[in-house]
Design an enzyme around this catalytic site. Structure first.
Site, PDB file in Angstrom:
ATOM      1  N   GLY A 207      47.832  44.553  42.777  1.00 21.38           N
ATOM      2  CA  GLY A 207      47.799  43.989  41.443  1.00 21.38           C
ATOM      3  C   GLY A 207      48.622  44.806  40.469  1.00 21.38           C
ATOM      4  N   SER A 208      48.263  44.759  39.202  1.00 20.94           N
ATOM      5  CA  SER A 208      49.036  45.400  38.149  1.00 20.94           C
ATOM      6  C   SER A 208      48.782  46.904  38.106  1.00 20.94           C
ATOM      7  CB  SER A 208      48.676  44.792  36.792  1.00 20.94           C
ATOM      8  OG  SER A 208      47.362  45.175  36.415  1.00 20.94           O
TER       9      SER A 208
ATOM     10  N   GLY B  80      45.360  49.026  38.571  1.00 24.19           N
ATOM     11  CA  GLY B  80      45.382  50.099  39.564  1.00 24.19           C
ATOM     12  C   GLY B  80      44.859  51.410  39.006  1.00 24.19           C
TER      13      GLY B  80
ATOM     14  N   GLU C 217      48.806  48.896  45.877  1.00 25.42           N
ATOM     15  CA  GLU C 217      50.088  48.198  45.996  1.00 25.42           C
ATOM     16  C   GLU C 217      50.304  47.503  44.660  1.00 25.42           C
ATOM     17  OE1 GLU C 217      52.659  45.760  45.858  1.00 25.42           O
ATOM     18  OE2 GLU C 217      51.581  44.424  47.235  1.00 25.42           O
TER      19      GLU C 217
ATOM     20  N   CYS D  55      55.296  40.955  43.756  1.00 27.10           N
ATOM     21  CA  CYS D  55      55.448  42.334  43.285  1.00 27.10           C
ATOM     22  C   CYS D  55      56.776  42.944  43.708  1.00 27.10           C
ATOM     23  CB  CYS D  55      54.284  43.186  43.790  1.00 27.10           C
ATOM     24  SG  CYS D  55      54.030  43.068  45.572  1.00 27.10           S
TER      25      CYS D  55
END
Length: 315
Positions: free
Chosen positions: A47-48, A52, A69, A105
């Site tokens: 995610g963002s 994170g 990630e 991403c």
């Protein structure tokens, strides 16, 4: 149902859904409850960067291993020896930014093209981009669907507007949507040129179908511009010269580098960001991805029960 049908035992996979914190009573979220729970042995998050950081904060007090990630602002370097295969180059450029409506991403959202090919690439790219059918993803022939939410749509449109204010040229055409889709979360496939290097749209992840293009004159400049980002998830390089591809790939500061392609992944190869950069750490896929969910243990055995070192027998 699919996991159960594949033979996994009950409880091996549990899917818990939830909304953002502000959508739930008390400002909590199912994700926050999960990562705060004392029985968690491991967190693996995609995610963002902001989310994170929250994962790491929740894991820090528990000294719990966490795999992240996160986002990226990947570059796609294109050299001047590919003029004869420009159609293939353009196709890979479009794969790198328009699949999943740019909500990837590792999207190669920055194109660095040699100055001698810039106008040819832009012309060919725009010709192809304008054939993308945007609409209902469940309808045959649709090549690009909507973004995930109204909030994401407004964020993407806001960054495009800011890029225009920064001096970028926006080559996007207005969407031609049916009446029933006009309230959807649609953004046109967008190509931005002449974007300043300090523009938000050049430096920050947009997570939408927005491609920024800049030119370069030398290999050294291309590598420097590609690495001029806090992220380190992926990059791509396109050239007929295989030696050059290898040389450039070795200098790009990312966990993944594609040579003459983009977004190609295999179950057997690790996927993850370069450590020390804003794209996170840890791996998915491949043996390295499996090791993220294993704990090492050393067992040392003495098979002779009458054997000892005798150190303290004389004490």
């Amino acid at each position: 149902e699919l996991v159960a049908a594949a033979g996994a035992p009950p409880g091996a996979l549990n899917v818990i859904t939830g909304g953002p914190p502000e959508a739930l009573e008390g400002g909590g979220s199912s994700g926050q409850y999960l990562i705060d729970h004392h029985m968690l042995d491991k967190v693996s998050f995609t995610g963002s960067g902001t989310a994170g950081q929250k994962m790491l904060e929740a894991s820090a007090s528990k000294l719990r291993p966490t795999c992240l990630e996160l986002g990226g602002k990947s570059a796609f370097i294109i050299f001047d020896d590919v003029a004869d295969c420009l159609d293939s180059v353009v196709d890979w450029v479009m794969v790198g930014i328009f699949q999943c409506t740019g909500q990837v991403c590792s999207a190669t959202s920055r194109v660095l093209i040699h100055e001698s090919l810039e106008q040819k690439l832009v012309d060919r790219l725009l010709e192809r981009v304008r054939t993308i059918k945007v609409g209902d993803p469940l309808v045959a022939g649709t090549l690009m669907g909507p973004l995930v939410s109204e909030g994401q749509k407004q964020k993407v449109l806001g960054m495009i507007k800011q890029a225009e204010a920064d001096g970028a040229k926006n080559h996007a055409l207005p969407l031609q949507l049916s009446t029933e889709l006009q309230q959807g979360y649609y953004v046109p496939p967008t190509v931005l040129s002449n974007l300043p290097y300090n523009s938000t749209a050049w430096k920050e992840e947009i997570f939408g179908p927005v491609l920024a293009i800049r030119s370069f004159s030398t290999e050294e400049e291309a590598v420097r511009l590609a690495n001029d980002t806090p992220y380190g998830l992926a990059n791509a390089v396109y050239s007929e010269d295989r030696v050059r591809c290898k040389r450039v790939a070795s200098q790009l500061k990312s966990g993944v580098v594609w040579e003459n392609c983009s977004q190609v992944l295999f179950p057997s190869t690790p996927f993850g960001g370069r450590q020390g950069r804003a794209s996170g750490f840890g791996f998915e896929l491949g043996p390295a991805g499996l090791k993220e969910f294993l704990s090492e243990k050393t067992v040392i055995s003495n098979d002779r029960t009458t054997f000892d070192w005798g150190i303290y027998k004389q004490a």
